[in-house]
Design a protein around this motif. Structure first.
Motif, PDB file in Angstrom:
ATOM      1  N   ASN A   1      -2.681   3.407   6.251  1.00 26.14           N
ATOM      2  CA  ASN A   1      -2.495   2.852   4.914  1.00 26.14           C
ATOM      3  C   ASN A   1      -3.797   2.258   4.386  1.00 26.14           C
ATOM      4  O   ASN A   1      -3.809   1.609   3.365  1.00 26.14           O
TER       5      ASN A   1
ATOM      6  N   PHE B   1       4.378   0.575   1.760  1.00 23.95           N
ATOM      7  CA  PHE B   1       4.435  -0.286   2.943  1.00 23.95           C
ATOM      8  C   PHE B   1       4.031  -1.692   2.532  1.00 23.95           C
ATOM      9  O   PHE B   1       3.013  -1.886   1.859  1.00 23.95           O
TER      10      PHE B   1
ATOM     11  N   THR C   1      -1.001   8.186  10.999  1.00 19.04           N
ATOM     12  CA  THR C   1      -0.569   7.424   9.832  1.00 19.04           C
ATOM     13  C   THR C   1      -1.619   6.368   9.515  1.00 19.04           C
ATOM     14  O   THR C   1      -2.120   5.692  10.416  1.00 19.04           O
TER      15      THR C   1
ATOM     16  N   VAL D   1       1.343   5.053   1.840  1.00 22.83           N
ATOM     17  CA  VAL D   1       1.271   5.471   3.234  1.00 22.83           C
ATOM     18  C   VAL D   1       0.748   6.896   3.273  1.00 22.83           C
ATOM     19  O   VAL D   1       1.222   7.757   2.520  1.00 22.83           O
ATOM     20  N   THR D   2      -0.229   7.141   4.127  1.00 24.12           N
ATOM     21  CA  THR D   2      -0.810   8.473   4.253  1.00 24.12           C
ATOM     22  C   THR D   2      -0.747   8.941   5.703  1.00 24.12           C
ATOM     23  O   THR D   2      -0.619   8.129   6.624  1.00 24.12           O
TER      24      THR D   2
ATOM     25  N   THR E   1       0.841  -1.198   0.000  1.00 24.15           N
ATOM     26  CA  THR E   1       0.000   0.000   0.000  1.00 24.15           C
ATOM     27  C   THR E   1       0.874   1.245   0.000  1.00 24.15           C
ATOM     28  O   THR E   1       2.065   1.182   0.296  1.00 24.15           O
TER      29      THR E   1
ATOM     30  N   ALA F   1       2.591   7.521  13.552  1.00 26.20           N
ATOM     31  CA  ALA F   1       2.081   6.202  13.946  1.00 26.20           C
ATOM     32  C   ALA F   1       2.374   5.900  15.412  1.00 26.20           C
ATOM     33  O   ALA F   1       1.815   4.972  15.976  1.00 26.20           O
TER      34      ALA F   1
ATOM     35  N   LYS G   1       9.555   8.783   5.472  1.00 25.70           N
ATOM     36  CA  LYS G   1       9.429   7.640   6.378  1.00 25.70           C
ATOM     37  C   LYS G   1       9.408   8.085   7.842  1.00 25.70           C
ATOM     38  O   LYS G   1       8.626   7.571   8.650  1.00 25.70           O
TER      39      LYS G   1
ATOM     40  N   ALA H   1       5.996   9.220   8.740  1.00 25.05           N
ATOM     41  CA  ALA H   1       5.082   8.077   8.860  1.00 25.05           C
ATOM     42  C   ALA H   1       5.234   7.425  10.226  1.00 25.05           C
ATOM     43  O   ALA H   1       4.239   7.117  10.893  1.00 25.05           O
ATOM     44  N   GLU H   2       6.475   7.227  10.655  1.00 20.50           N
ATOM     45  CA  GLU H   2       6.724   6.592  11.952  1.00 20.50           C
ATOM     46  C   GLU H   2       6.301   7.492  13.101  1.00 20.50           C
ATOM     47  O   GLU H   2       5.728   7.018  14.084  1.00 20.50           O
TER      48      GLU H   2
ATOM     49  N   TYR I   1       8.894  -0.441   5.123  1.00 21.24           N
ATOM     50  CA  TYR I   1       8.728   0.645   4.162  1.00 21.24           C
ATOM     51  C   TYR I   1       9.598   0.394   2.936  1.00 21.24           C
ATOM     52  O   TYR I   1      10.698  -0.167   3.038  1.00 21.24           O
TER      53      TYR I   1
END
Length: 169
Positions: free
Chosen positions: A46, A158, A44, A28-29, A26, A95, A88, A91-92, A163
């Motif tokens: 997906n 992802f 985060t 990543v948003t 997918t 999340a 990235k 994203a982390e 990632y």
């Protein structure tokens, strides 16, 4: 013979289901909004997908247990920020629980005050059109009022818990 009226119980564990889902790569948003009292909200996700071109509709889902559910359910707008391959760390961060998600993050203000992250591959500014409760998640359908994308941007991907960046075949 008539078809069954309901699904049979699963023949697999939650972990087996999660592992199988991990085989679907997918994008990543980070989904963002602003609460009624002005607080910035972002997470985060997906679980993003297109629904319709006319009208332009997209969907994403959020766990019912998420602390931000009430903000997304009550708000009129949110933004879906599609992350670029160099995001990235964002994203982390978005999340993680307990992290200061917004420290040092550059953004512009979108429709309804939703933060539009800078440097993304694409952004969809959405009217919060409808919600559907299914299982342990709520599915949000957004009507896209504005969108933009960065020509030549490589999206963050992802797959299987890791990632990746895209590579043309």
């Amino acid at each position: 013979m008539s078809p069954p009226r309901q699904a049979q119980p699963p023949s697999f564990s939650s972990q087996e289901f999660r592992s199988a889902l991990g085989m679907f790569a997918t994008g990543v948003t980070i989904v963002t909004a602003r609460s009624a009292d002005g607080q910035l909200i972002g997470l985060t996700a997906n679980s993003f997908n297109s629904v319709s071109l006319g009208p332009p509709l997209v969907l994403w889902s959020l766990a019912r247990a998420a602390a931000s559910l009430s903000v997304f359910a009550a708000g009129s707008h949110y933004a879906i920020n599609v992350l670029a391959s160099d995001q990235k760390a964002e994203a982390e961060r978005f999340a993680s629980k307990g992290a200061d998600r917004w420290s040092g993050v550059e953004f512009d203000e979108g429709v309804g005050g939703a933060p539009l992250l800078r440097g993304t591959a694409a952004v969809f500014e959405c009217f919060n059109r409808s919600r559907y409760e299914e299982g342990d998640h709520v599915i949000f359908v957004g009507e896209v009022e504005r969108c933009r994308w960065r020509e030549g941007a490589s999206p963050l991907l992802f797959h299987g818990g890791r990632y990746y960046t895209e590579l043309p075949l």
